[in-house]
Design a protein around this motif. Structure first.
Motif, PDB file in Angstrom:
ATOM      1  N   TYR A  21       0.765  -1.295  -0.077  1.00 34.75           N
ATOM      2  CA  TYR A  21       0.014  -0.050  -0.222  1.00 34.75           C
ATOM      3  C   TYR A  21       0.877   1.089  -0.131  1.00 34.75           C
ATOM      4  O   TYR A  21       1.876   1.400   0.727  1.00 34.75           O
ATOM      5  N   LYS A  22       0.549   2.194  -0.823  1.00 33.74           N
ATOM      6  CA  LYS A  22       1.444   3.396  -1.131  1.00 33.74           C
ATOM      7  C   LYS A  22       0.393   4.660  -0.978  1.00 33.74           C
ATOM      8  O   LYS A  22      -0.540   4.477  -1.539  1.00 33.74           O
ATOM      9  N   HIS A  23       0.922   5.662  -0.357  1.00 33.53           N
ATOM     10  CA  HIS A  23       0.389   6.692  -0.270  1.00 33.53           C
ATOM     11  C   HIS A  23       0.729   7.632  -1.553  1.00 33.53           C
ATOM     12  O   HIS A  23       1.636   7.520  -2.162  1.00 33.53           O
ATOM     13  N   GLY A  24      -0.554   8.285  -2.219  1.00 39.09           N
ATOM     14  CA  GLY A  24      -0.077   9.126  -3.166  1.00 39.09           C
ATOM     15  C   GLY A  24      -0.263   8.553  -4.508  1.00 39.09           C
ATOM     16  O   GLY A  24      -0.638   7.075  -4.477  1.00 39.09           O
ATOM     17  N   PRO A  25      -0.053   9.132  -5.823  1.00 35.33           N
ATOM     18  CA  PRO A  25      -0.136   8.389  -7.162  1.00 35.33           C
ATOM     19  C   PRO A  25       1.147   7.627  -7.464  1.00 35.33           C
ATOM     20  O   PRO A  25       2.075   7.677  -6.535  1.00 35.33           O
ATOM     21  N   ARG A  26       0.861   7.042  -8.426  1.00 38.31           N
ATOM     22  CA  ARG A  26       2.282   6.033  -9.221  1.00 38.31           C
ATOM     23  C   ARG A  26       3.095   6.900  -9.529  1.00 38.31           C
ATOM     24  O   ARG A  26       2.971   7.952 -10.023  1.00 38.31           O
ATOM     25  N   ARG A  27       4.564   6.441  -8.958  1.00 35.25           N
ATOM     26  CA  ARG A  27       5.775   7.495  -9.385  1.00 35.25           C
ATOM     27  C   ARG A  27       6.406   6.929 -10.538  1.00 35.25           C
ATOM     28  O   ARG A  27       6.110   5.631 -10.997  1.00 35.25           O
ATOM     29  N   ALA A  28       7.485   7.445 -10.959  1.00 35.80           N
ATOM     30  CA  ALA A  28       8.094   7.002 -12.529  1.00 35.80           C
ATOM     31  C   ALA A  28       9.056   6.005 -12.141  1.00 35.80           C
ATOM     32  O   ALA A  28       9.450   5.704 -13.008  1.00 35.80           O
ATOM     33  N   TRP A  29       9.348   5.862 -10.944  1.00 38.72           N
ATOM     34  CA  TRP A  29      10.632   5.054 -10.573  1.00 38.72           C
ATOM     35  C   TRP A  29      10.205   3.674 -10.302  1.00 38.72           C
ATOM     36  O   TRP A  29       8.878   3.275  -9.908  1.00 38.72           O
ATOM     37  N   ILE A  30      11.070   2.744 -10.154  1.00 40.89           N
ATOM     38  CA  ILE A  30      10.864   1.256  -9.834  1.00 40.89           C
ATOM     39  C   ILE A  30      10.969   0.586  -8.384  1.00 40.89           C
ATOM     40  O   ILE A  30      10.867  -0.282  -8.272  1.00 40.89           O
ATOM     41  N   ASN A  31      11.079   1.868  -7.594  1.00 46.04           N
ATOM     42  CA  ASN A  31      11.480   1.362  -6.094  1.00 46.04           C
ATOM     43  C   ASN A  31      10.328   0.668  -5.688  1.00 46.04           C
ATOM     44  O   ASN A  31      10.556  -0.236  -4.705  1.00 46.04           O
TER      45      ASN A  31
END
Length: 96
Positions: A21-31
């Motif tokens: 589960y992640k807060h916020g939108p999808r990021r451009a990185w693969i971390n």
């Protein structure tokens, strides 16, 4: 502050399907994908199984995306494994 570690989802056929589960939108990185792979590898060790995929839920967009736990992600997650293992031990000890 350590990331939030949630229990994996187990499907009806008993397959373990980790969800990060992640807060916020999808990021451009693969971390995030690398972190999910590390979580899957820890779960594989704990439950003596193979996990082919998992998911990342982004609360900002309220969307879940499936991630294949590829060999490339497994290799990229190797430096993360000692940290992930420590977090799993901490969480599992608190919930006993």
């Amino acid at each position: 502050m350590p990331p939030c570690v949630r229990a994996p989802l187990t499907t009806l056929d008993g397959t373990i399907y980790p969800v990060e589960y992640k807060h916020g939108p999808r990021r451009a990185w693969i971390n995030d994908d690398v972190q999910l792979a590390a979580q899957a590898m820890c779960l594989e060790e704990m439950f003596d199984t193979v996990i082919a995929s998992g998911a990342i839920y982004h609360s900002g967009s309220k969307r879940r995306r499936e991630v294949a736990i590829s060999e490339a992600l497994r290799i990229a997650s190797m430096p993360q494994l000692p940290i992930s293992a420590r977090l799993f031990r901490q969480v599992s000890c608190r919930h006993r």
